[in-house]
Scaffold this motif. Sequence first.
Motif, PDB file in Angstrom:
ATOM      1  N   ASN A 118       0.960  -1.317   0.079  1.00 19.70           N
ATOM      2  CA  ASN A 118      -0.062  -0.114   0.077  1.00 19.70           C
ATOM      3  C   ASN A 118       0.671   1.280  -0.202  1.00 19.70           C
ATOM      4  O   ASN A 118       0.129   2.424   0.330  1.00 19.70           O
ATOM      5  CB  ASN A 118      -1.039  -0.133   1.284  1.00 19.70           C
ATOM      6  N   LYS A 119       2.054   1.043  -0.399  1.00 20.77           N
ATOM      7  CA  LYS A 119       3.159   2.193  -0.413  1.00 20.77           C
ATOM      8  C   LYS A 119       3.153   2.839  -1.767  1.00 20.77           C
ATOM      9  O   LYS A 119       2.771   2.040  -2.803  1.00 20.77           O
ATOM     10  CB  LYS A 119       4.399   1.962  -0.061  1.00 20.77           C
ATOM     11  N   VAL A 120       3.118   4.016  -2.018  1.00 19.86           N
ATOM     12  CA  VAL A 120       3.322   4.811  -3.393  1.00 19.86           C
ATOM     13  C   VAL A 120       4.630   5.405  -3.482  1.00 19.86           C
ATOM     14  O   VAL A 120       4.979   6.294  -2.500  1.00 19.86           O
ATOM     15  CB  VAL A 120       2.148   5.640  -3.678  1.00 19.86           C
ATOM     16  N   ALA A 121       5.184   5.296  -4.540  1.00 22.14           N
ATOM     17  CA  ALA A 121       6.527   6.098  -4.880  1.00 22.14           C
ATOM     18  C   ALA A 121       6.124   6.891  -6.254  1.00 22.14           C
ATOM     19  O   ALA A 121       5.574   6.549  -7.230  1.00 22.14           O
ATOM     20  CB  ALA A 121       7.613   5.326  -5.017  1.00 22.14           C
ATOM     21  N   VAL A 122       6.535   8.347  -6.259  1.00 23.83           N
ATOM     22  CA  VAL A 122       6.269   8.893  -7.512  1.00 23.83           C
ATOM     23  C   VAL A 122       7.766   9.440  -7.843  1.00 23.83           C
ATOM     24  O   VAL A 122       8.485   9.749  -7.189  1.00 23.83           O
ATOM     25  CB  VAL A 122       5.498  10.331  -7.254  1.00 23.83           C
TER      26      VAL A 122
END
Length: 305
Positions: free
Chosen positions: A2-6
Motif C-alpha cells: 500500500n505504499k506509493v512512490a512518485v
Amino acid sequence: MNKVAVLGGGSLGLLLAGKLKASGCDCVLWTRTRLQASLVNARGITIEEREGDPSTLVPIEARPFEDVKAFDGFLLLAVKQTAIKDDFVIRLAEIVPVGGVIVLLQNGIGHAELLEQALPGRKLVIAVTSEGARRIDETTVRHTGIGETRLGEDVEVDKEHLLFIEREMKQAGLSVYLSKHLKDEILRKLLVNAVINPTTAILRIRNGEITQSKERLEFVRSLFAETFGILRSEGLSADESGLWNALLNVSQATSLNESSMLQDVLAGKETEIEFINGAIGRMAARQGKESPWNNAVTALVKAIH
C-alpha cells in the motif's frame, strides 16, 4: 503493498506526490538529483492552486533515485520520455521486483513497448492524464489546469491493485477513471499534443494563442488534418470535426497554460518532440503516407534545442 512512490520531480511529479501525501497516502518522492531531494526534505512541496485558492505546504520524504533500494509498492512514473534511457531503465529493473506495478504517465508513444521489453515480469499500467501543472522551482508546483486521468484496465494487473491506485488518486482530489478503451484515449491525446505542443514551442505562445490569427489557424488546421489522417489509420475512432472542436476546446480551457514542450524550450531542455510528432512521422512512413507538417515541426523544435 500500500505504499506509493512518485518518480520524477518535475511539474507532474511534484503535483501528484504533493496531493497524494496531503490526502494521507503513504507516499514518497524520488527525484533525479540529490539537490532537489535535499530541498524537498527541508521545505516540503508547495502546491499553488488556482488564483484565489490558498497554497498547500506538504511535508514529504524525498530520496535521490540513485539511492533507492528495492521497493515493494506502486510506482507512478512521472518522468518525461527523454529521461527513459538505458541507465535509467537498468536502475528501474534493480528497484522494481518482478510482479511490481508501474503506472506510466508519459506523453507520446513508444515508452510502454520499450519498458515492457526491458522490464519483463513487471505489471505496466498505461495512463493518460490531462492535469495541468507548472514547476515554479525545485519544491513548488502550480496546478494550472484541472483535468482527468484514465488508467488502462485491459492489462494483466490485479483489479484490486487498479482499484487501489484509483482510490488513492481520487482521495487526493484528482479525477481518475478506469478505461477498457485506452488506446483511443492515447491517440486522442497524441493528436492534441501533436498540434498544441510544437505550435506553442515554435511560436513561444500560450495554448490559447494558437488560433489568434488567420495564419496561425491555417497552420494548426493543416497540422491537425495531416495528423488525424495518420492516427485514423492507427485506429482512432472519433470523427474529424468532433476532434477539431475538442482541440479548440482544450486550447481555450488551458488558454493561459504554457505547454510542457514550450516550458522545455524556454528552459533549454530536450523536448519530447521525437515521441510525439516524430513518432507520427514514423507511423506515416509505415503506412506509406507523407507527413510534411509533422516532419517540419519535428525538425524545427529539434533545431531550437
